[in-house]
Enzyme design. Structure first.
Site, PDB file in Angstrom:
ATOM      1  N   ARG A  29       0.712  -1.318   0.166  1.00  0.00           N
ATOM      2  CA  ARG A  29      -0.025  -0.168  -0.127  1.00  0.00           C
ATOM      3  C   ARG A  29       0.949   1.268  -0.032  1.00  0.00           C
ATOM      4  NH1 ARG A  29      -1.590   0.618   4.263  1.00  0.00           N
ATOM      5  NH2 ARG A  29      -1.051  -1.392   5.204  1.00  0.00           N
ATOM      6  N   LYS A  70      -8.526  -2.205   1.224  1.00  0.00           N
ATOM      7  CA  LYS A  70      -8.476  -1.479   2.482  1.00  0.00           C
ATOM      8  C   LYS A  70      -9.505   0.111   2.124  1.00  0.00           C
ATOM      9  CE  LYS A  70      -5.828  -3.329   5.827  1.00  0.00           C
ATOM     10  NZ  LYS A  70      -5.968  -4.894   5.816  1.00  0.00           N
ATOM     11  N   HIS A 129      -9.698  -3.496  12.897  1.00  0.00           N
ATOM     12  CA  HIS A 129      -8.707  -4.101  12.121  1.00  0.00           C
ATOM     13  C   HIS A 129      -8.539  -5.512  12.947  1.00  0.00           C
ATOM     14  CE1 HIS A 129      -4.518  -4.208   9.864  1.00  0.00           C
ATOM     15  NE2 HIS A 129      -5.519  -4.674   9.281  1.00  0.00           N
ATOM     16  N   SER A 150      -0.383  -5.191  10.162  1.00  0.00           N
ATOM     17  CA  SER A 150       0.197  -6.069   9.019  1.00  0.00           C
ATOM     18  C   SER A 150       1.314  -7.040   9.527  1.00  0.00           C
ATOM     19  CB  SER A 150       0.685  -5.299   7.878  1.00  0.00           C
ATOM     20  OG  SER A 150       0.853  -6.033   6.698  1.00  0.00           O
ATOM     21  N   LYS A 204      -2.639 -12.073  12.129  1.00  0.00           N
ATOM     22  CA  LYS A 204      -4.405 -12.009  11.863  1.00  0.00           C
ATOM     23  C   LYS A 204      -4.708 -13.243  10.999  1.00  0.00           C
ATOM     24  CE  LYS A 204      -4.814  -8.004  10.431  1.00  0.00           C
ATOM     25  NZ  LYS A 204      -3.451  -7.623  10.356  1.00  0.00           N
ATOM     26  N   THR A 205      -4.190 -13.337   9.753  1.00  0.00           N
ATOM     27  CA  THR A 205      -4.632 -14.446   8.845  1.00  0.00           C
ATOM     28  C   THR A 205      -4.271 -15.593   9.316  1.00  0.00           C
ATOM     29  OG1 THR A 205      -4.572 -12.597   7.186  1.00  0.00           O
ATOM     30  CG2 THR A 205      -4.784 -14.984   6.528  1.00  0.00           C
ATOM     31  N   ASP A 210      -9.458 -10.030   8.450  1.00  0.00           N
ATOM     32  CA  ASP A 210      -8.956  -8.765   8.705  1.00  0.00           C
ATOM     33  C   ASP A 210      -9.765  -7.631   9.049  1.00  0.00           C
ATOM     34  OD1 ASP A 210      -6.374  -7.464   7.742  1.00  0.00           O
ATOM     35  OD2 ASP A 210      -7.641  -6.395   6.358  1.00  0.00           O
ATOM     36  N   ARG A 247       1.386 -12.313  -1.961  1.00  0.00           N
ATOM     37  CA  ARG A 247      -0.007 -12.370  -1.297  1.00  0.00           C
ATOM     38  C   ARG A 247      -1.000 -13.505  -2.175  1.00  0.00           C
ATOM     39  NH1 ARG A 247      -1.934  -9.383   3.331  1.00  0.00           N
ATOM     40  NH2 ARG A 247      -0.308  -7.857   3.572  1.00  0.00           N
TER      41      ARG A 247
END
Ligand SMILES: Nc1ncnc2c1ncn2[C@@H]1O[C@H](COP(=O)(O)OP(=O)(O)O)[C@@H](O)[C@H]1O
Ligand SMILES: C=C(OP(=O)(O)O)C(=O)O
Ligand SMILES: [Mn+2]
Length: 536
Positions: free
Chosen positions: A61, A201, A220, A238, A242-243, A257, A322
């Protein structure tokens, strides 16, 4: 030519100001988008049947190029210290220039939904120049039924033209790359980048603006739920896990997410996952690995070998490779995206200084302190020769996506934690045995074992010590986990070096929190690290 298909022509993109485009494809299926992307040379088919795209210059990003339109509606609502303003005039010029840029081009439209909870759902139309972006966002958001599509009315429109180059002098932006959010009118314009994560996002940013006004807490975080309806949410910046950690065969995955927490519990904003693929292994992450190697999944910047087999260890395009797939590619994912009020909140941090314990119990005040701090550490892994980790404090564990003041989100969360008696834990998925460069990454197995006992309630019964640097409670021993890692100081060869590093981190926390001191009560201020040491 407009291929309206199922559509009432009044809802074609001509109504949104597009004229003389060559062709518009509405809501193509996965198979059709594959054909388009491959025919146009945008992407390649992998040996597993996934679609692989390369994004060029932007492989992550561009937070510095993100703007929010400052107008009468947003003026008093936005936290301008953290969001860059754009004038309505500059936005309109950018909008018109992007519409002009689209002339003669083929566009892909996907009508999707952000928000699994019907009351809070945001119908979102994504108009893209790249067919693979259309597939990406179709995988990531919630796909409405065909009959819903017939009467689809978007409340948010995203226009994403990577080949458009913004002009700072004309559009009031910073570079050729721009992400401009008109929150009052529900329009996001993206240009000059093809990193797909900007699409998802952007939806998150808009929901983070809209939901607090309805008393709903946007987060988030990832989320999953156990057999006893015991929901857990995992906040984190990031790369903190989380994932990875929300994919757990013993629990139902709600999302990886972004979630909202309202009157009836939590709801996913999305209908898909966006997993990091670097060093992805079948052993450590079997569900994500399987989801990544199949038809329908979009791989971004993953390198393929001569047989088109993905090489997950290759970081030559970026560290941020990704895999984007719909939620149902994870075997035990929720079909509804809904779950009851959380019983447990996990705050994830990847502490590259190797100072934080692998798990700590937080009081509600400490939870608020750590939520507002939003600490993690980045490793300079992609730059040669750089071994020093860099602390990041990103409030609410997601500052780049938060249009409002952190106190608004903080107050919503504080009330929810109190009302539902939620247990809060801080989990370090970062370094142990020393800082980055000396120590090693916390084994995923150990993190999962600690989480399992936190989530089943047994960890609360353990014996705890109070951490002298941070003041939180750290378990002394946990079944199935190497006792040594629970006390980070003991994992360092040099205890004094640990104390020194810990002291530095405590100072960074204290300096960072100064800006929040006037926004919290004294109990939260007292939850700051270092105070315990000072009091001794
Ligand atoms: N102990 C650990 N816990 C979680 N993730 C870990 C751990 N050790 C290494 N990792 C790696 O760190 C990365 C975490 O990324 P991810 O789960 O995508 O983070 P997020 O979703 O928060 O951005 C993954 O590549 C995972 O394999
Ligand atoms: C999609 C992103 O989120 P995360 O790394 O938290 O998965 C991102 O930061 O671009
Ligand atoms: Mn993630």
């Amino acid at each position: 030519m407009e291929d309206l298909g199922l559509y009432n022509p009044s809802n074609g993109i001509a109504a949104a100001g597009f004229a003389d485009v060559e062709r518009v494809h509405y809501n193509l299926s996965e198979v059709e988008l594959y054909e388009e992307a491959i025919r146009r040379g945008e992407a390649d088919l992998t040996a597993d049947g996934a679609l692989r795209a390369i994004t060029g210059q932007h492989t992550g990003r561009s937070p510095k190029d993100k703007f929010v339109v400052r107008d009468a509606t947003t003026e008093s609502q936005i936290w301008w210290d953290n969001n860059k303003p754009m004038s309505p005039e500059d936005f309109e010029r950018l909008h018109q220039d992007m519409l002009a840029h689209a002339k003669g081009k083929t566009l892909y439209v996907q009508d999707l939904i952000g928000g699994a909870d019907e009351v809070n759902a945001l119908p979102t139309r994504v108009i893209t120049e790249l067919a693979w972006h259309a597939l990406f966002i179709r995988n990531l958001l919630i796909r409405p039924d065909r009959d819903v599509l017939k009467r689809f009315q978007q409340k948010l429109t995203i226009i994403n033209l990577p080949s458009f180059k913004a002009d700072p002098a004309r559009h009031g932006c910073r570079t050729e790359t721009v992400i401009a959010c008109d929150l009052a009118n529900g329009i996001v314009l993206i240009g000059g980048t093809s990193y797909a994560g900007e699409n998802k996002k952007s939806v998150f940013t808009v929901l983070n603006y809209l939901l607090p006004a309805k008393g709903v807490m946007p987060m988030h975080c990832s989320a999953n739920v156990g057999k006893d309806e015991d929901t857990a949410v995992f906040f984190g910046l990031s790369g903190t896990g989380k994932t990875t950690l929300s994919a757990d065969p013993s629990r139902t995955l709600i999302g990886d997410d972004e979630h909202g927490w309202g009157e009836n519990g939590i709801f996913n904003f999305e209908g898909g996952c966006y997993a990091k693929a670097i060093k992805l292994s079948a052993e450590a992450e079997p569900e994500i690995y399987a989801a990544t190697r199949r038809f329908g999944t979009v791989l971004e910047n993953v390198v393929l070998d001569e047989n088109r087999v993905p090489d997950f260890d290759d970081n030559s395009l970026t560290e941020n490779t990704r895999s984007a797939y719909p939620l149902h590619f994870i075997p035990n994912a929720s079909a509804t995206g809904l779950a009851p009020h959380p019983k447990t909140i996990i705050m994830l941090t990847a502490d590259a200084f190797g100072v934080m314990p692998p798990i700590a119990k937080l009081t509600p005040e400490q939870a608020m302190y750590h939520f507002l701090s939003g600490y993690t550490a980045k490793v300079a892994g992609t730059e040669k020769g750089v071994t020093e980790p860099e602390a990041t404090f990103s409030t609410c564990f997601g500052a780049p996506f938060m249009p409002r003041h952190p106190a608004e989100y903080g107050n919503l969360l504080k009330d929810l934690i109190a009302r539902h008696g939620v247990d809060c834990w801080l989990v370090n998925t970062g370094w142990t045995g020393g800082a980055y460069g000396t120590g090693r990454r916390m084994p995923i197995k150990a993190t999962r074992a600690l989480l399992a006992s936190a989530l089943n309630g047994s960890l609360k019964e353990a014996e705890f010590r109070i951490d002298t640097n941070f003041g939180f409670a750290v378990p002394v021993s946990v079944e199935g986990v190497d006792t040594a890692i629970l006390d980070p100081r003991s994992t360092w060869t040099d205890g004094l070096a640990y104390d020194n590093q810990a002291g530095k981190l405590v100072s960074m926390f204290i300096r960072n929190f100064e800006k929040f001191e006037d926004h919290v009560d004294s109990k939260v201020r007292d939850a700051a690290p270092g105070l315990l040491v000072a009091a001794q």
